[in-house]
Scaffold this active site. Structure first.
Site, PDB file in Angstrom:
ATOM      1  CD  GLU A 229      -2.601  -1.117   2.780  1.00 17.29           C
ATOM      2  OE1 GLU A 229      -2.360  -0.392   3.619  1.00 17.29           O
ATOM      3  OE2 GLU A 229      -3.487  -1.806   2.734  1.00 17.29           O
TER       4      GLU A 229
ATOM      5  CE  LYS B 259       5.764   4.764   6.706  1.00 12.38           C
ATOM      6  NZ  LYS B 259       5.277   5.944   7.338  1.00 12.38           N
TER       7      LYS B 259
ATOM      8  NE  ARG C 174      -2.105   4.027  12.337  1.00  5.45           N
ATOM      9  CZ  ARG C 174      -1.235   2.729  12.346  1.00  5.45           C
ATOM     10  NH1 ARG C 174       0.007   3.000  12.706  1.00  5.45           N
ATOM     11  NH2 ARG C 174      -1.734   1.623  12.273  1.00  5.45           N
TER      12      ARG C 174
ATOM     13  NE  ARG D  31       2.679   6.901  16.929  1.00  5.48           N
ATOM     14  CZ  ARG D  31       3.633   6.152  16.669  1.00  5.48           C
ATOM     15  NH1 ARG D  31       4.007   6.086  15.376  1.00  5.48           N
ATOM     16  NH2 ARG D  31       4.235   5.397  17.437  1.00  5.48           N
TER      17      ARG D  31
ATOM     18  CD  GLU E 228      -0.824   8.738   8.030  1.00  2.00           C
ATOM     19  OE1 GLU E 228      -0.843   8.029   8.894  1.00  2.00           O
ATOM     20  OE2 GLU E 228       0.420   9.278   8.056  1.00  2.00           O
TER      21      GLU E 228
ATOM     22  CD  GLU F 101       6.795   9.027   5.707  1.00  2.21           C
ATOM     23  OE1 GLU F 101       7.872   9.448   6.236  1.00  2.21           O
ATOM     24  OE2 GLU F 101       5.981   8.191   6.002  1.00  2.21           O
TER      25      GLU F 101
ATOM     26  CE  LYS G 135      -0.572  -1.897   6.081  1.00  2.00           C
ATOM     27  NZ  LYS G 135      -1.815  -1.304   6.232  1.00  2.00           N
TER      28      LYS G 135
ATOM     29  CE  LYS H 222       9.056   2.245   9.888  1.00  2.24           C
ATOM     30  NZ  LYS H 222       8.832   3.276  10.946  1.00  2.24           N
TER      31      LYS H 222
HETATM   32  P1  ATP Z   1       6.975   6.830  10.842  1.00  2.00           P
HETATM   33  O1  ATP Z   1       7.963   7.557  11.253  1.00  2.00           O
HETATM   34  O2  ATP Z   1       7.360   5.831   9.821  1.00  2.00           O
HETATM   35  O3  ATP Z   1       5.648   7.099  10.667  1.00  2.00           O
HETATM   36  P2  ATP Z   1       5.684   5.464  13.051  1.00  2.00           P
HETATM   37  O4  ATP Z   1       6.869   4.965  14.260  1.00  2.00           O
HETATM   38  O5  ATP Z   1       5.160   6.587  13.366  1.00  2.00           O
HETATM   39  O6  ATP Z   1       6.857   5.854  11.998  1.00  2.00           O
HETATM   40  P3  ATP Z   1       5.430   3.270  11.893  1.00  2.00           P
HETATM   41  O7  ATP Z   1       4.627   2.030  12.175  1.00  2.00           O
HETATM   42  O8  ATP Z   1       6.761   3.049  11.856  1.00  2.00           O
HETATM   43  O9  ATP Z   1       4.931   4.360  12.506  1.00  2.00           O
HETATM   44  O10 ATP Z   1       5.090   3.399  10.008  1.00  2.00           O
HETATM   45  C1  ATP Z   1       3.570   3.537   9.881  1.00  2.00           C
HETATM   46  C2  ATP Z   1       3.030   4.629  10.075  1.00  2.00           C
HETATM   47  O11 ATP Z   1       2.979   4.986   8.526  1.00  2.00           O
HETATM   48  C3  ATP Z   1       1.608   4.631  10.592  1.00  2.00           C
HETATM   49  O12 ATP Z   1       1.791   4.928  11.943  1.00  2.00           O
HETATM   50  C4  ATP Z   1       0.757   5.448   9.714  1.00  2.00           C
HETATM   51  O13 ATP Z   1       0.835   6.798  10.489  1.00  2.00           O
HETATM   52  C5  ATP Z   1       1.742   5.844   8.354  1.00  2.00           C
HETATM   53  N1  ATP Z   1       0.945   5.021   7.216  1.00  2.00           N
HETATM   54  C6  ATP Z   1       0.704   5.757   6.095  1.00  2.00           C
HETATM   55  N2  ATP Z   1       0.156   4.792   5.055  1.00  2.00           N
HETATM   56  C7  ATP Z   1       0.079   3.623   5.792  1.00  2.00           C
HETATM   57  C8  ATP Z   1      -0.697   2.504   5.513  1.00  2.00           C
HETATM   58  N3  ATP Z   1      -1.002   2.335   3.922  1.00  2.00           N
HETATM   59  N4  ATP Z   1      -0.580   1.535   6.335  1.00  2.00           N
HETATM   60  C9  ATP Z   1      -0.177   1.931   7.479  1.00  2.00           C
HETATM   61  N5  ATP Z   1       0.246   2.781   7.856  1.00  2.00           N
HETATM   62  C10 ATP Z   1       0.181   3.808   7.287  1.00  2.00           C
END
Ligand code: ATP
Length: 674
Positions: free
Chosen positions: A300, A302, A307, A342, A374, A473, A478, A498
């Site tokens: 998917e 990102k 969040r 989050r 998001e 990004e 998944k 990711k």
């Molecule tokens: P990051 O700095 O990468 O956002 P994080 O610690 O906040 O890190 P991670 O789980 O590492 O969170 O990365 C996933 C984040 O990416 C999610 O918290 C969400 O906010 C964002 N995101 C964007 N698109 C998606 C998607 N398709 N599925 C899941 N998460 C997504």
């Protein structure tokens, strides 16, 4: 608790309030050891005694143990700085602020300063002993004071608790012995500071609670608890808490229905936000293919926004489809919706525009749901997503729909609850189908995350390039089918990976670090801080471990804003829970309260005697060196993360080892949850 053990609290009889001194004795026993099993045993024994004698006090007892007053979504914060606490200690013990400050410099722990002040104070009359419930109420009162003269009234509240503390302590206490012993004043102050510093992780309290109730239920049946019941109890409570992280709801249900049936009474419910599932970083598409070999997965986009977890119950939902939790956020009761960050903070006042439009995306027969998504800034003319920086310019509170300038589009990627039922255990393929059936996309307002189910390296590469062209990004990859593809609340899971475009062949991810100190600027930067000392978080020891100095990536304007914000949280000396170099040449000019989290990019990671990150993870076989970032660069402030949600020491160590294994060509590092 052995029936032969001498009861140190003769006033604590069945049905009477739990003495706060009893809880402090447990704290003191916990503080004296670093062994997790012993810590757990002390906690479980105490909780079992609370259940036996005063079950109504179990909730405040657990809350005080985890240094919280209420669930995160209730938004209750003490918001008390060091200076206010020092004022209260001084005023309640008749010592001048100057003396308290000098003591603080010498001792370095305000809890011990309070204990010292308290034990040297002549007591005219014997105060009424504190109870757990009383302390919880007192602290709650302090946290909820607002309006005119709030600070003064907060100080009064603290003074009241302090003057009633340590009623049982007669004579002087030696603060150098046994870490100050079971002093009430010490733990009240540490609670106010937000760190009990017992080495007592929240997860340990959860497991102890499960053990205590299993033993308590066995006691009631006159039997010994079986190992399998213990294991079952722990696993049930962990799952229930991850889906419904609210002791306010769980504890009364557990006391009424028992632990083995808890899942039937406590399920994910609209109104109680859960901690989201998180992803593990990767540095190459081939790493993703290795991980998912033989299994189906999906990619998917990102999205680069914020969040959001949207909770909704339709006005006309029949009762069985709208199980808003009894203790839940009242705004999420029948007929309304809430948006949570989050961090489980309520974002409803930030996104009234989303709440206003929500109804038009929800299909008629969708009566209740919890959606994981998001929010992304949206260009209404070009009909494309905008960079994260645009979203940051939106006001955070009390936004009026008519004033919204930066429009947002919601990109939904998961569904956790639908029409009265949690769906977290279903496979991602099934959840995605349900999601697509339950909503109607509306351009620029609500969309499903763009996805691609191709399994070939070339297809993924093309999809990754497209995601970057679409201002994303990178990709989230998944697991799609099978039990492993279920939604795992609060876990950084290897079933979600990711891939960030910027980090391919780099360290795999950016880091989120806590600002501990700063250096005055030179040349053009003399009126602001020119560089900062950053740290990662070690949840095991509850310490912040320094990881780098950073002076790059800041505009002049940002430096000015940071100077203004950080000047308000300067402290006299590093907190005792900062792990930092003590060499004179390595000290920052000022230290801060641990409050801000910044996202930082780095070229790579290296070992350095100057920093402490990962020291306890054994990254340096010779000992002594920690991990540090090379060429760190500031990206943005992460105000959706609290300091204890910063990148953990273990994650930093994992990144370092992965980088090592790549350079030495040893293959991927071991994967584990933190
Ligand atoms: P990051 O700095 O990468 O956002 P994080 O610690 O906040 O890190 P991670 O789980 O590492 O969170 O990365 C996933 C984040 O990416 C999610 O918290 C969400 O906010 C964002 N995101 C964007 N698109 C998606 C998607 N398709 N599925 C899941 N998460 C997504």
């Amino acid at each position: 608790l052995s029936s032969k053990a001498k009861d140190p609290y003769p006033d604590w009889k069945a049905g009477t309030p739990v003495p706060y001194a009893a809880l402090c004795t447990t704290f003191s026993l916990v503080e004296m050891t670093t062994k997790r099993l012993i810590i757990m045993e002390h906690c479980a024994l105490f909780l079992r005694q609370v259940m036996r004698l005063t079950p109504n006090d179990l909730l405040p007892t657990v809350l005080l143990m985890i240094n919280k007053l209420a669930p995160d979504y209730a938004g209750i914060e003490l918001g008390i700085g060091e200076s206010l606490i020092m004022k209260a200690i001084g005023e309640s013990t008749g010592r001048s602020l100057q003396v308290i400050k000098t003591d603080q410099k010498d001792i370095g722990d305000l809890g011990l300063v309070a204990l010292k002040s308290r034990s040297t104070q002549p007591t005219m009359f014997k105060p009424k002993p504190l109870t757990v419930r009383g302390v919880h109420q007192g602290l709650m009162g302090i946290a909820t004071i607002s309006g005119n003269g709030a600070q003064g009234r907060k100080v009064d509240g603290i003074k009241k608790l302090l003057s009633a503390s340590d009623a049982h302590n007669t004579g002087k206490v030696d603060i150098t012995k046994d870490k100050g012993g079971p002093s009430e004043a010490k733990y009240i102050i540490r609670f106010l500071e937000g760190k009990l510093r017992l080495g007592l992780a929240e997860k340990t309290v959860l497991v102890s609670l499960a053990q205590a109730i299993v033993c308590h239920e066995a006691d009631q049946r006159g039997k010994l608890p079986s190992t399998s019941d213990m294991e079952k109890g722990e696993s049930i409570l962990k799952t229930v808490y991850s889906e419904l992280p609210s002791y306010d709801v769980i504890i009364p249900a557990m006391l009424s229905h028992g632990i083995l049936n808890l899942h039937e009474h406590c399920k994910l419910q609209p109104g109680v936000p859960l901690k989201p599932m998180l992803a593990k970083p990767t540095k190459a598409i081939t790493e993703v293919l290795d991980r998912f070999e033989g299994q189906t997965f999906t990619c998917e986009y990102k999205y680069d926004g914020e969040r959001a977890q949207i909770h909704y119950v339709a006005k006309d939902a029949p009762q069985e489809l709208s199980q808003a939790a009894p203790g839940a956020n009242k705004d999420a009761a029948k007929g309304v919706a809430s948006i949570f960050s989050r961090n489980s903070e309520d974002l409803s006042k930030k996104y009234p525009d989303i709440l206003a439009k929500l109804h038009s995306w929800v299909k008629d027969d969708t009566k209740s749901f919890v959606l994981d998504c998001e929010t992304v800034a949206w260009d209404t003319e070009e009909k494309t997503v905008l960079p994260f920086q645009q979203l940051m310019t939106r006001k955070k509170k009390d936004v009026k729909v008519e004033d919204v300038k930066v429009k947002v589009c919601v990109f939904a990627f998961d569904l956790l609850y639908l029409n009265g039922q949690p769906v977290v255990e279903k496979s991602l393929r099934e959840r995605r189908e349900l999601l697509q059936q339950a909503f109607t996309p509306v351009e620029g307002e609500f969309s499903f995350a763009t996805s691609m189910d191709g399994q070939e390296l070339d297809e993924i590469q093309v999809f990754l390039d497209e995601s970057v062209k679409a201002s994303c990004e990178g990709l989230m990859v998944k697991m799609l089918d099978g039990t492993e593809s279920g939604y795992e609340p609060s876990k950084r899971s290897r079933n979600w990976l990711k891939i960030k475009k910027d980090y391919l062949a780099g360290v795999g991810d950016s880091l989120d670090l806590v600002v501990l100190g700063a250096y005055y600027g030179r040349g053009k930067r003399t009126s602001v801080y020119g560089a900062f000392l950053l740290a990662c978080y070690n949840p095991g020891s509850d310490t912040y471990e320094t990881v780098c100095n950073i002076g790059t990536g800041f505009s002049e304007q940002v430096l000015e804003e940071l100077h203004a914000a950080l000047s308000a949280i300067v402290i006299d000396r590093p907190k005792p829970f900062y792990a930092h170099s003590t060499g004179n040449q390595h000290q920052p000019d000022v230290w801060f309260e641990p409050q801000y989290v910044w996202e930082v990019k780095t070229a790579d990671l290296t070992l350095s005697p100057r920093y402490k990150a990962g020291c306890k993870e054994g990254v340096d076989p010779a000992g002594g060196k920690g991990i540090s970032l090379r060429f760190p660069r500031f990206i943005k402030i992460r105000d959706d993360k609290k300091p204890d949600e910063a990148t953990s020491s273990r994650q930093v160590a994992e990144m370092y080892r992965k980088q090592e294994s790549v350079t030495k060509n040893k293959g991927p590092a071991v994967d584990d949850d933190f």
